[in-house]
Motif scaffolding. Structure first.
Motif, PDB file in Angstrom:
ATOM      1  N   GLU A 146      30.324 -71.928 108.654  1.00  0.00           N
ATOM      2  CA  GLU A 146      30.228 -71.296 109.971  1.00  0.00           C
ATOM      3  C   GLU A 146      30.345 -72.332 111.075  1.00  0.00           C
ATOM      4  N   ALA A 147      29.733 -73.501 110.840  1.00  0.00           N
ATOM      5  CA  ALA A 147      29.792 -74.568 111.841  1.00  0.00           C
ATOM      6  C   ALA A 147      31.208 -75.105 112.011  1.00  0.00           C
ATOM      7  N   LYS A 148      32.056 -74.882 111.005  1.00  0.00           N
ATOM      8  CA  LYS A 148      33.457 -75.301 111.106  1.00  0.00           C
ATOM      9  C   LYS A 148      34.262 -74.320 111.946  1.00  0.00           C
ATOM     10  N   GLY A 149      33.691 -73.154 112.176  1.00  0.00           N
ATOM     11  CA  GLY A 149      34.385 -72.144 112.958  1.00  0.00           C
ATOM     12  C   GLY A 149      35.026 -71.060 112.100  1.00  0.00           C
ATOM     13  N   ALA A 150      34.580 -70.941 110.833  1.00  0.00           N
ATOM     14  CA  ALA A 150      35.143 -69.911 109.958  1.00  0.00           C
ATOM     15  C   ALA A 150      34.618 -68.540 110.377  1.00  0.00           C
ATOM     16  N   SER A 151      35.466 -67.522 110.217  1.00  0.00           N
ATOM     17  CA  SER A 151      35.056 -66.169 110.578  1.00  0.00           C
ATOM     18  C   SER A 151      34.096 -65.630 109.521  1.00  0.00           C
TER      19      SER A 151
ATOM     20  N   ARG B 240      35.852 -64.759 106.344  1.00  0.00           N
ATOM     21  CA  ARG B 240      36.241 -65.939 105.595  1.00  0.00           C
ATOM     22  C   ARG B 240      35.034 -66.543 104.863  1.00  0.00           C
TER      23      ARG B 240
ATOM     24  N   ASN C 151      35.763 -66.484 101.041  1.00  0.00           N
ATOM     25  CA  ASN C 151      36.180 -67.812 100.579  1.00  0.00           C
ATOM     26  C   ASN C 151      35.018 -68.687 100.152  1.00  0.00           C
ATOM     27  N   HIS C 152      33.866 -68.468 100.739  1.00  0.00           N
ATOM     28  CA  HIS C 152      32.748 -69.335 100.391  1.00  0.00           C
ATOM     29  C   HIS C 152      31.707 -68.630  99.528  1.00  0.00           C
TER      30      HIS C 152
ATOM     31  N   LEU D 191      26.400 -72.182 106.008  1.00  0.00           N
ATOM     32  CA  LEU D 191      26.114 -72.613 107.376  1.00  0.00           C
ATOM     33  C   LEU D 191      27.166 -73.635 107.830  1.00  0.00           C
ATOM     34  N   VAL D 192      27.505 -74.542 106.915  1.00  0.00           N
ATOM     35  CA  VAL D 192      28.508 -75.561 107.229  1.00  0.00           C
ATOM     36  C   VAL D 192      29.856 -74.893 107.526  1.00  0.00           C
TER      37      VAL D 192
END
Lengths: 323, 331
Positions: free
Chosen positions: A227-232, A235, A239-240, A224-225
């Motif tokens: 996504e909140a950073k603006g990751a696609s 990604r 990456n996560h 969620l964090v």
């Protein structure tokens, strides 16, 4: 202070030593407990008792098992793992001769199964609960349940016998003696069916475990964090989520390697692949104690090493495991 | 008066269910946030405050249905494309989550995770070195000693307070216009809470970042926010200047909530609990959502739901019988 990873590798290697020893002892005695007398097989039909005794003495088979074991250990220390009762060649040489063919088969199957398994697992985790996810899960359950010898024979029937697209067995074409690139092509051609047979099982395991680990990872706060950073989405997924799920995947691959090696015995027999598996199979039938002990020892060692590598791989992927 | 930075109108969040009316967790929520303002949302668990906050970044669970209008600098957030919302997340509006222990990816270095927040919105494509420097500066800004070295640490090597500060550093990496802090201090011990709150106040003063602070801790609101919104059962029930709402609440729920907070000048007295339970969002309840627990409820409270209506300057309350604001202080 040694770097954490190197320290971990050394510790794992040290821990593996007693395990290797235990495996050697276990297989040594287990083989001798099995019914069947190698001397009787070697001596041929209806031997005289004198000849039988002579053969036994020649191979030390007249000694008590523990004596044989001590003698074996003593020789093993010097790198002599005995002589094959059947082929009269050093066990070590016989095994090394066959090893590359098996490595090629199992290695290729593992790489292909890992790639496809991870992709399928990730794809179904991303759509968890959807129809595509259910389909992939059902298909992998089926793949997991199919016995290798049956899949192999079906593939032969379809692709070699009916369609005549691929060779039914062997490692190279019997009539052509190719060199260079043509040889590589020839071997690859012969590998398709056995690799596919071997990969199906492993692939489904990897897909199932990767899916479970990724579904769990995708539910974590850090996703969620991210996504909140603006990751696609992609990604976040790789990456996560996958970076975390990879520990599970690598562990499964390491653990399943033993199964792959066991599966290779069946597949090599079905496809007449000249690897270790066939060698084991023949050695069992010939009650070739020396070769069997060596073969068990060698394959256990390979499994132990692969698991060690996968442990170290996990530690590289997850800093919390390093200590 | 300048235009609001964020303007929410009639926001609703609900979860559809099979063969049953959907569960509504947020309904009819409206409020504005001005540039540079610090607004607090208080409410108990399940009051819809987190869902309201997550709606702003469209980070609701997949099954949630969003209705109403959320305008950020005049742009309608629910209508943005996925790409537009991604460009906004972490750059213009960023979020600090409740639990610092689980908000970082455990297998990636802290510095790389902060760096990711910068790189994702970095049109100039700064090099690795510039990125590292920026990360170190951010960590220093939130008071982490030896920042360049600590950036190489993994989350499990940080204490809870350090992680929350690192998270805050990550959220402000791109100097957002609005920072949404969802219970940023809940998981921390009191001294660390104080550090994080000071940090938020400094950010607001130094870079003019507006903050939407979500909490169930009234003391936190009192120390940081000029305005407070009280939520109950998915609705805004009171909205006004912090000092007014806390000293002279107009809604019986706010009043009851304040009565249940321990106070140092009333040591030794028993705390008053609010009788009953908040309503279950899955079963519809007619009238004011607080009426079953309200000591002053009369017939119409159970029949018709009041609207959020102005009562004094910049103060609104959703109640048929608002308290007079004087009696409350005396009680």
């Amino acid at each position: 202070m040694l770097p954490a990873l190197l320290r971990l590798s050394l510790r794992r290697a040290l821990l593996a030593l007693p395990l290797v020893l235990a495996v050697i002892a276990f297989t040594f005695f287990l083989i001798r407990l099995a019914p069947g007398d190698p001397a009787a097989i070697l001596a041929g039909e209806a031997p005289t008792p004198e000849f039988l005794a002579q053969v036994r003495a020649e191979y030390g088979l007249d000694q008590p098992a523990w004596r044989q074991f001590v003698a074996f250990l003593g020789k093993a220390m010097t790198g002599d793992f005995g002589t094959s009762i059947y082929s009269k060649q050093p066990v070590f040489t016989v095994i090394l001769e066959r090893f590359p063919a098996t490595v090629l088969l199992t290695g290729t199957a593992m790489v292909i199964a890992s790639l496809i398994g991870i992709l399928l697992g990730a794809a179904s985790a991303r759509r968890a609960g959807s129809r595509a996810d259910a389909l992939i899960s059902a298909a992998s359950l089926v793949g997991y349940s199919l016995p290798g010898f049956w899949v192999g024979q079906l593939l032969i029937l379809l692709f070699a016998v009916s369609l005549n697209w691929l060779p039914a067995g062997g490692m190279v074409a019997a009539r052509g003696s190719y060199t260079g690139w043509r040889h590589v092509e020839d071997v690859a051609f012969h590998m398709v069916l056995p690799v596919a047979t071997l990969a199906v099982f492993l692939l489904t395991m990897i897909a199932r475990f990767t899916r479970a680990a990724m579904v769990e990872a995708l539910d974590q706060d850090y996703v969620l964090v991210a996504e909140a950073k603006g990751a696609s989405r992609r990604r976040v997924l790789w990456n996560h989520a996958f970076r975390n799920a990879a520990v599970t995947t690598v562990t499964v691959i390491g653990l399943e390697f033993g199964m792959v090696l066991a599966g290779a015995v069946v597949v090599e027999i079905v496809f007449s692949w000249p690897g270790l598996g066939r060698l084991f199979y023949d050695a069992i039938h010939r009650r070739d104690f020396a070769l069997l002990t060596g073969a068990f020892m060698f394959s256990s060692l390979v499994v132990i090493v692969v698991n060690m590598v996968s442990d170290i791989g996990c530690a590289m992927l997850d800093p919390r495991i390093r200590r | 008066m300048s235009a609001p930075l964020l303007s929410i109108r009639e926001l609703g969040v609900s979860f559809p269910r099979k063969e049953a009316p959907s569960t509504t967790v947020v309904e009819g929520v409206s409020f504005d946030i001005m540039p540079g303002e610090i607004v607090g949302i208080v409410g108990e668990s399940g009051s819809g405050k987190s869902m309201t906050a997550r709606s702003v970044l469209r980070l609701l669970p997949k099954s949630a249905e969003l209705s109403g209008s959320i305008r950020f600098r005049g742009r309608e957030i629910p209508e943005m494309t996925d790409e537009e919302i991604r460009d906004m997340r972490g750059a213009l509006v960023s979020m600090v989550f409740q639990d610092p222990m689980t908000s970082f990816n455990p297998v990636l270095r802290i510095g790389d995770q902060i760096g990711e927040a910068i790189a994702l919105h970095d049109r100039a494509r700064r090099g690795r070195r510039a990125l590292r420097d920026r990360v170190a500066k951010l960590l220093a800004l939130v008071g982490i000693a030896d920042p360049a070295e600590r950036a190489r640490s993994y989350p499990h090597e940080f204490s809870g307070g350090m992680r929350q500060r690192a998270l805050t550093a990550m959220a402000v990496a791109n100097s957002p216009a609005l920072l949404i802090a969802d219970e940023p201090t809940t998981a921390l011990d009191v001294t660390v809470q104080d550090q994080v709150l000071s940090l938020l106040r400094e950010l607001n003063e130094n870079s003019g970042t507006a903050i939407l602070l979500i909490t169930h801790n009234i003391a936190v609101v009192a120390s940081l926010c000029r305005r407070v919104i009280v939520m109950y059962a998915g609705r805004v029930i009171e909205d006004g200047p912090t000092d007014e709402v806390l000293t002279a609440p107009r809604h019986p729920y706010t009043w009851s909530l304040l009565q249940s907070v321990p106070r140092i000048d009333q040591a030794g007295t028993r705390l008053t609990a609010i009788k009953g339970q908040p309503p279950d969002p899955a079963t519809p309840l007619a009238g004011c959502k607080f009426h079953p627990r309200c000591p002053w409820a009369e017939q119409r409270c159970g029949e018709q739901e009041p609207a959020l209506s102005p009562i004094g300057e910049a103060h609104g309350v959703r109640c048929w019988l608002p308290m007079n604001g004087i009696a409350a202080a005396a009680q």
